[in-house]
Design an enzyme around this catalytic site. Structure first.
Site, PDB file in Angstrom:
ATOM      1  N   LYS A   1       0.983   1.603 -10.755  1.00 19.54           N
ATOM      2  CA  LYS A   1       1.724   0.066 -10.183  1.00 19.54           C
ATOM      3  C   LYS A   1       0.674  -0.413  -8.843  1.00 19.54           C
ATOM      4  CE  LYS A   1       3.636   1.479  -5.970  1.00 19.54           C
ATOM      5  NZ  LYS A   1       4.534   2.788  -5.557  1.00 19.54           N
TER       6      LYS A   1
ATOM      7  N   LYS B   1       6.991  13.403 -15.134  1.00 18.68           N
ATOM      8  CA  LYS B   1       6.834  14.224 -14.712  1.00 18.68           C
ATOM      9  C   LYS B   1       8.097  15.089 -14.682  1.00 18.68           C
ATOM     10  CE  LYS B   1       4.731  15.964 -10.241  1.00 18.68           C
ATOM     11  NZ  LYS B   1       6.095  16.553 -10.261  1.00 18.68           N
TER      12      LYS B   1
ATOM     13  N   THR C   1       7.209  18.466  -5.571  1.00 16.88           N
ATOM     14  CA  THR C   1       8.756  18.526  -6.243  1.00 16.88           C
ATOM     15  C   THR C   1       9.019  20.030  -6.570  1.00 16.88           C
ATOM     16  OG1 THR C   1       8.378  16.183  -6.135  1.00 16.88           O
ATOM     17  CG2 THR C   1       9.693  17.472  -7.831  1.00 16.88           C
TER      18      THR C   1
ATOM     19  N   LYS D   1      15.562  15.135  -4.799  1.00 21.43           N
ATOM     20  CA  LYS D   1      14.631  15.201  -5.010  1.00 21.43           C
ATOM     21  C   LYS D   1      14.691  14.805  -6.639  1.00 21.43           C
ATOM     22  CE  LYS D   1      10.508  13.765  -5.147  1.00 21.43           C
ATOM     23  NZ  LYS D   1      10.490  12.676  -5.132  1.00 21.43           N
TER      24      LYS D   1
ATOM     25  N   ALA E   1      11.545  -4.963 -15.389  1.00 18.17           N
ATOM     26  CA  ALA E   1      12.529  -4.489 -16.617  1.00 18.17           C
ATOM     27  C   ALA E   1      10.532  -4.993 -17.073  1.00 18.17           C
ATOM     28  CB  ALA E   1      12.404  -6.273 -17.581  1.00 18.17           C
ATOM     29  N   GLY E   2       9.807  -3.863 -17.808  1.00 17.51           N
ATOM     30  CA  GLY E   2       8.412  -4.095 -17.917  1.00 17.51           C
ATOM     31  C   GLY E   2       7.747  -3.444 -18.995  1.00 17.51           C
TER      32      GLY E   2
ATOM     33  N   CYS F   1       4.512  11.144 -11.272  1.00 13.74           N
ATOM     34  CA  CYS F   1       6.896  11.952 -10.443  1.00 13.74           C
ATOM     35  C   CYS F   1       7.578  11.603 -11.680  1.00 13.74           C
ATOM     36  CB  CYS F   1       6.609  11.242  -9.729  1.00 13.74           C
ATOM     37  SG  CYS F   1       5.540  12.486  -8.396  1.00 13.74           S
TER      38      CYS F   1
ATOM     39  N   ASN G   1      14.548  10.296  -8.275  1.00 11.68           N
ATOM     40  CA  ASN G   1      14.065  10.373  -9.328  1.00 11.68           C
ATOM     41  C   ASN G   1      14.618  10.098 -10.535  1.00 11.68           C
ATOM     42  OD1 ASN G   1      11.720  10.082  -7.902  1.00 11.68           O
ATOM     43  ND2 ASN G   1      10.520  12.230  -8.361  1.00 11.68           N
TER      44      ASN G   1
ATOM     45  N   PHE H   1      14.189  -1.331  -8.784  1.00 14.46           N
ATOM     46  CA  PHE H   1      14.197  -1.018  -9.183  1.00 14.46           C
ATOM     47  C   PHE H   1      14.902  -1.737 -10.461  1.00 14.46           C
ATOM     48  CE2 PHE H   1      10.987   2.856  -8.573  1.00 14.46           C
ATOM     49  CZ  PHE H   1      11.502   2.194  -6.867  1.00 14.46           C
TER      50      PHE H   1
HETATM   51  N1  LIG Z   1       1.924  11.502  -5.370  1.00 11.37           N
HETATM   52  C1  LIG Z   1       3.337  11.412  -5.340  1.00 11.37           C
HETATM   53  O1  LIG Z   1       3.802  10.095  -4.512  1.00 11.37           O
HETATM   54  C2  LIG Z   1       4.760  12.057  -4.554  1.00 11.37           C
HETATM   55  C3  LIG Z   1       4.992  13.893  -4.793  1.00 11.37           C
HETATM   56  N2  LIG Z   1       5.142  14.280  -5.002  1.00 11.37           N
HETATM   57  C4  LIG Z   1       5.539  15.893  -4.118  1.00 11.37           C
HETATM   58  O2  LIG Z   1       4.355  16.382  -3.921  1.00 11.37           O
HETATM   59  C5  LIG Z   1       3.590  16.590  -4.717  1.00 11.37           C
HETATM   60  C6  LIG Z   1       1.765  16.782  -4.794  1.00 11.37           C
HETATM   61  O3  LIG Z   1       1.705  15.496  -5.437  1.00 11.37           O
HETATM   62  P1  LIG Z   1       0.706  14.785  -5.019  1.00 11.37           P
HETATM   63  O4  LIG Z   1      -0.201  14.559  -3.574  1.00 11.37           O
HETATM   64  O5  LIG Z   1       0.537  13.147  -6.169  1.00 11.37           O
HETATM   65  O6  LIG Z   1      -0.813  15.895  -5.811  1.00 11.37           O
HETATM   66  P2  LIG Z   1      -2.398  16.343  -5.971  1.00 11.37           P
HETATM   67  O7  LIG Z   1      -2.728  16.247  -7.470  1.00 11.37           O
HETATM   68  O8  LIG Z   1      -2.297  14.520  -5.442  1.00 11.37           O
HETATM   69  O9  LIG Z   1      -2.537  16.637  -4.892  1.00 11.37           O
HETATM   70  C7  LIG Z   1      -2.084  17.915  -4.734  1.00 11.37           C
HETATM   71  C8  LIG Z   1      -3.479  19.196  -3.753  1.00 11.37           C
HETATM   72  O10 LIG Z   1      -3.386  20.304  -3.674  1.00 11.37           O
HETATM   73  C9  LIG Z   1      -4.126  21.109  -4.404  1.00 11.37           C
HETATM   74  N3  LIG Z   1      -3.690  21.803  -4.109  1.00 11.37           N
HETATM   75  C10 LIG Z   1      -3.642  23.041  -5.438  1.00 11.37           C
HETATM   76  N4  LIG Z   1      -3.663  24.598  -4.861  1.00 11.37           N
HETATM   77  C11 LIG Z   1      -3.882  24.521  -3.818  1.00 11.37           C
HETATM   78  C12 LIG Z   1      -4.134  25.833  -3.163  1.00 11.37           C
HETATM   79  N5  LIG Z   1      -3.572  26.827  -2.984  1.00 11.37           N
HETATM   80  N6  LIG Z   1      -3.842  25.425  -1.748  1.00 11.37           N
HETATM   81  C13 LIG Z   1      -4.488  24.336  -1.302  1.00 11.37           C
HETATM   82  N7  LIG Z   1      -3.809  22.993  -1.851  1.00 11.37           N
HETATM   83  C14 LIG Z   1      -4.184  23.143  -3.268  1.00 11.37           C
HETATM   84  C15 LIG Z   1      -5.116  20.522  -4.894  1.00 11.37           C
HETATM   85  O11 LIG Z   1      -6.787  19.990  -5.399  1.00 11.37           O
HETATM   86  C16 LIG Z   1      -4.904  18.863  -5.071  1.00 11.37           C
HETATM   87  O12 LIG Z   1      -5.895  18.156  -4.082  1.00 11.37           O
HETATM   88  C17 LIG Z   1       4.330  16.858  -6.646  1.00 11.37           C
HETATM   89  O13 LIG Z   1       5.046  17.916  -6.161  1.00 11.37           O
HETATM   90  C18 LIG Z   1       4.308  15.708  -6.448  1.00 11.37           C
HETATM   91  O14 LIG Z   1       5.504  16.000  -7.608  1.00 11.37           O
HETATM   92  C19 LIG Z   1       7.089  14.226  -4.462  1.00 11.37           C
HETATM   93  C20 LIG Z   1       6.616  12.815  -3.565  1.00 11.37           C
HETATM   94  C21 LIG Z   1       5.693  11.693  -3.864  1.00 11.37           C
HETATM   95  O1  LIG Z   2       8.414  11.177  -6.206  1.00 13.96           O
HETATM   96  C1  LIG Z   2       7.268  10.881  -6.345  1.00 13.96           C
HETATM   97  O2  LIG Z   2       6.556  10.838  -6.151  1.00 13.96           O
HETATM   98  C2  LIG Z   2       8.000   9.161  -5.894  1.00 13.96           C
HETATM   99  O3  LIG Z   2       8.572   8.873  -7.477  1.00 13.96           O
HETATM  100  C3  LIG Z   2       8.260   7.376  -7.022  1.00 13.96           C
HETATM  101  O4  LIG Z   2       6.943   6.620  -6.437  1.00 13.96           O
HETATM  102  P1  LIG Z   2       6.103   6.685  -6.913  1.00 13.96           P
HETATM  103  O5  LIG Z   2       5.696   6.841  -8.526  1.00 13.96           O
HETATM  104  O6  LIG Z   2       4.971   6.252  -6.613  1.00 13.96           O
HETATM  105  O7  LIG Z   2       6.273   4.413  -7.628  1.00 13.96           O
HETATM  106  P2  LIG Z   2       7.430   3.703  -7.946  1.00 13.96           P
HETATM  107  O8  LIG Z   2       7.014   2.543  -6.969  1.00 13.96           O
HETATM  108  O9  LIG Z   2       8.966   3.804  -7.850  1.00 13.96           O
HETATM  109  O10 LIG Z   2       7.091   3.630  -9.652  1.00 13.96           O
HETATM  110  C4  LIG Z   2       6.930   4.217  -9.900  1.00 13.96           C
HETATM  111  C5  LIG Z   2       6.678   3.206 -11.865  1.00 13.96           C
HETATM  112  O11 LIG Z   2       8.063   2.501 -11.803  1.00 13.96           O
HETATM  113  C6  LIG Z   2       7.872   1.688 -12.222  1.00 13.96           C
HETATM  114  N1  LIG Z   2       8.770   0.539 -11.960  1.00 13.96           N
HETATM  115  C7  LIG Z   2       8.853   0.570 -10.957  1.00 13.96           C
HETATM  116  C8  LIG Z   2      10.619  -0.471 -10.197  1.00 13.96           C
HETATM  117  C9  LIG Z   2      10.860  -0.915 -11.230  1.00 13.96           C
HETATM  118  O12 LIG Z   2      12.072  -2.092 -10.980  1.00 13.96           O
HETATM  119  N2  LIG Z   2      10.036  -1.730 -12.505  1.00 13.96           N
HETATM  120  C10 LIG Z   2       8.962  -0.570 -12.739  1.00 13.96           C
HETATM  121  O13 LIG Z   2       8.728  -0.730 -13.683  1.00 13.96           O
HETATM  122  C11 LIG Z   2       6.552   1.167 -12.263  1.00 13.96           C
HETATM  123  O14 LIG Z   2       5.740  -0.197 -12.344  1.00 13.96           O
HETATM  124  C12 LIG Z   2       5.718   2.792 -12.042  1.00 13.96           C
HETATM  125  O15 LIG Z   2       5.685   2.532 -13.641  1.00 13.96           O
HETATM  126  C13 LIG Z   2       9.569   6.895  -5.950  1.00 13.96           C
HETATM  127  O16 LIG Z   2       9.750   5.714  -5.976  1.00 13.96           O
HETATM  128  C14 LIG Z   2       9.582   7.507  -4.632  1.00 13.96           C
HETATM  129  O17 LIG Z   2      10.133   7.441  -4.229  1.00 13.96           O
HETATM  130  C15 LIG Z   2       9.256   9.292  -5.162  1.00 13.96           C
HETATM  131  O18 LIG Z   2       9.341   9.664  -3.994  1.00 13.96           O
END
Ligand SMILES: NC(=O)C1=CN([C@@H]2O[C@H](COP(=O)(O)OP(=O)(O)OC[C@H]3O[C@@H](n4cnc5c(N)ncnc54)[C@H](O)[C@@H]3O)[C@@H](O)[C@H]2O)C=CC1
Ligand SMILES: O=C(O)[C@H]1O[C@H](OP(=O)(O)OP(=O)(O)OC[C@H]2O[C@@H](n3ccc(=O)[nH]c3=O)[C@H](O)[C@@H]2O)[C@H](O)[C@@H](O)[C@@H]1O
Length: 429
Positions: free
Chosen positions: A315, A258, A118, A199, A247-248, A255, A203, A244
């Protein structure tokens, strides 16, 4: 197709596993050698339901390395899935994205570089320039943001509502679409800048819905209405929808906090003050703190009180503690002089403050024994199985603050608890 995935975190691993499941050959590169070693040994470094199964089932199509050149050898597409945390100024830190781009300088055979991380609007254009500079002018560029949620990421990836592909040329759009040809869901192709904005907007909108529900819950508490009944009825309007609106104790995770901050700073950098977004963030920050105010009132002070936090991850269904509301709660309770214990079935608790001052219990009942109050912070299903009538006499004071409106207020009251929900003042407590 052969794909190189950069980043073996929550998104990189799910992306790699799902592309392998779809029949592609995937090389995963991370800079953390311990993650690569674990993956090579068949261990998954994160908890994500279904991920283990996919990684095991497709092991022959997956490889792991810390060497960028090895990852891109023979690959047609490079996916950038590295973290983009806030800088000290609150903007998204893109240094890891550009580190990956620099490491591609010899990958002249690539067809496309795709950013899934992102990122702020305008990043694609900067990556394009960086690719040109390292001699990859002929390589296409795409933004393919990810919408999966932790805990359901594998299912979400394979059954998306939409696949967003931002490009400046049809050939690259077709290449990324082809990677997803066996995935259902509408493919939306648009320009790179708009894809990046989709994106951040998605969010921010989801976070807005939750903050709105929390604001209404706080009003419900003051005027004597029940937020659960209110949102159930309001959500039946198809224009609003039921999702979504729970309440809580506020939203957390890696994400929403950030990305709302990154959008806010991006707007400010462009000279716009995003007032609605500011309020969404402010409501959320206050929501993390409200339980402490309510516990202080219920217990007549918190100095020396013992408080159990039930659930600590942001969560249920994940081990992720990033920006978990429980961290603010623990810190605030400790600051007020309370003794804090916690229970969580999966959390990877940091060994830093406040968690270094919190004791971890093996079960919810254990954490509540001799406690003055318990706060349900994460709605783990295990909490529905607690034998609440048996626990009550073990507590010093039977105060339950249900921060996720998980339990039935009348039942809890019936077995002798002083029960506080969020936005449920109409109900007995
Ligand atoms: N966690 C999620 O559910 C979601 C995350 N995103 C986005 O995806 C991106 C990654 O998020 P996460 O996977 O949660 O982060 P994360 O912190 O779990 O994973 C990122 C990984 O990239 C590695 N890394 C850093 N520099 C590197 C390099 N130069 N080459 C190869 N690997 C390298 C790190 O060591 C780490 O293992 C963020 O921008 C986040 O906003 C988007 C949607 C959902
Ligand atoms: O960009 C991202 O990383 C992701 O962020 C969220 O996913 P995530 O953070 O994994 O989890 P959610 O289920 O969205 O919950 C986020 C937070 O909102 C809270 N929440 C969610 C729903 C709700 O009704 N109330 C509430 O308080 C949850 O407890 C949690 O703390 C989005 O749902 C994804 O679509 C997106 O890809």
């Amino acid at each position: 197709m052969r794909i190189a995935v950069f980043g073996a975190g929550y998104i990189g691993l799910v992306t790699a596993a799902c592309f392998a499941e779809l029949g592609h050959t995937v090389a995963v590169r991370d800079i953390r050698s311990e993650a690569v070693t674990a993956l090579r040994a068949g261990r998954t470094p994160i908890h994500e339901p279904g991920l283990d199964t996919l990684l095991t089932r497709n092991a022959d199509r997956l490889s792991y390395t810390i060497d960028a050149d090895e990852a891109v050898r023979g690959a047609e597409v490079a996916y950038i899935c590295v973290d983009t945390p806030p800088t000290a100024g609150g903007d998204a830190d893109l240094s890891r994205v550009f580190a990956v781009v620099r490491s591609l300088r010899d990958a002249t055979h690539l067809t496309a570089v795709v950013v899934k991380s992102t990122v702020p609007v305008g990043t694609g254009a900067r990556v394009r320039t960086a690719l040109d500079r390292v001699g990859l002018r002929h390589v296409g560029y795409a933004s393919n943001p990810e919408f999966t949620a932790e805990g359901t990421a594998v299912h979400d990836f394979l059954h998306p509502d939409r696949i967003v592909i931002g490009t400046w040329d049809e050939q690259t759009a077709a290449c990324v679409a082809d990677l997803h040809k066996d995935v259902p869901g509408t493919i939306v192709t648009l320009d790179v800048e708009s894809a990046e904005m989709v994106k951040l907007t998605a969010n921010a909108f989801l976070a807005t819905k939750i903050s709105f529900a929390n604001e209404i819950a706080n009003i419900c508490d003051l005027v004597g209405a029940d937020i659960v009944a209110v949102t159930r009825a309001v959500g039946l309007d198809q224009r609003i929808g039921p999702h979504f609106l729970k309440a809580g104790v506020g939203w957390g995770g890696s994400c929403f906090p950030k990305d709302t901050l990154a959008l806010k700073q991006m707007a400010r950098n462009a000279g716009h003050s995003p007032q609605l977004l500011d309020a969404v963030i402010e409501v959320n920050e206050l929501q993390h703190r409200r339980p402490v105010v309510r516990l202080r009132a219920a217990l007549g002070g918190l100095d020396g009180a013992r408080v159990a936090l039930l659930g600590t991850t942001f969560k249920p269904g994940t081990d992720d503690m990033r920006q978990a509301p429980s961290t603010v709660l623990a810190a605030r309770l400790l600051a007020e002089g309370a003794e804090v214990r916690c229970w969580d079935p999966l959390a990877k608790l940091p060994d830093t403050a406040p968690w270094s001052h919190v004791s971890r219990s093996p079960s919810p009942a254990h954490s509540m024994a001799e406690a003055d109050a318990a706060v349900i912070v994460t709605e783990w299903p295990e909490l529905l199985d607690v034998d609440w009538p048996v626990v009550r006499p073990t507590m010093r004071t039977p105060v339950i603050l249900d921060g996720r409106n998980l339990l039935d207020p009348a039942t809890m009251k019936g077995v002798g608890y002083h029960y506080l929900g969020v936005g449920r003042s109409r109900l007995p407590h």
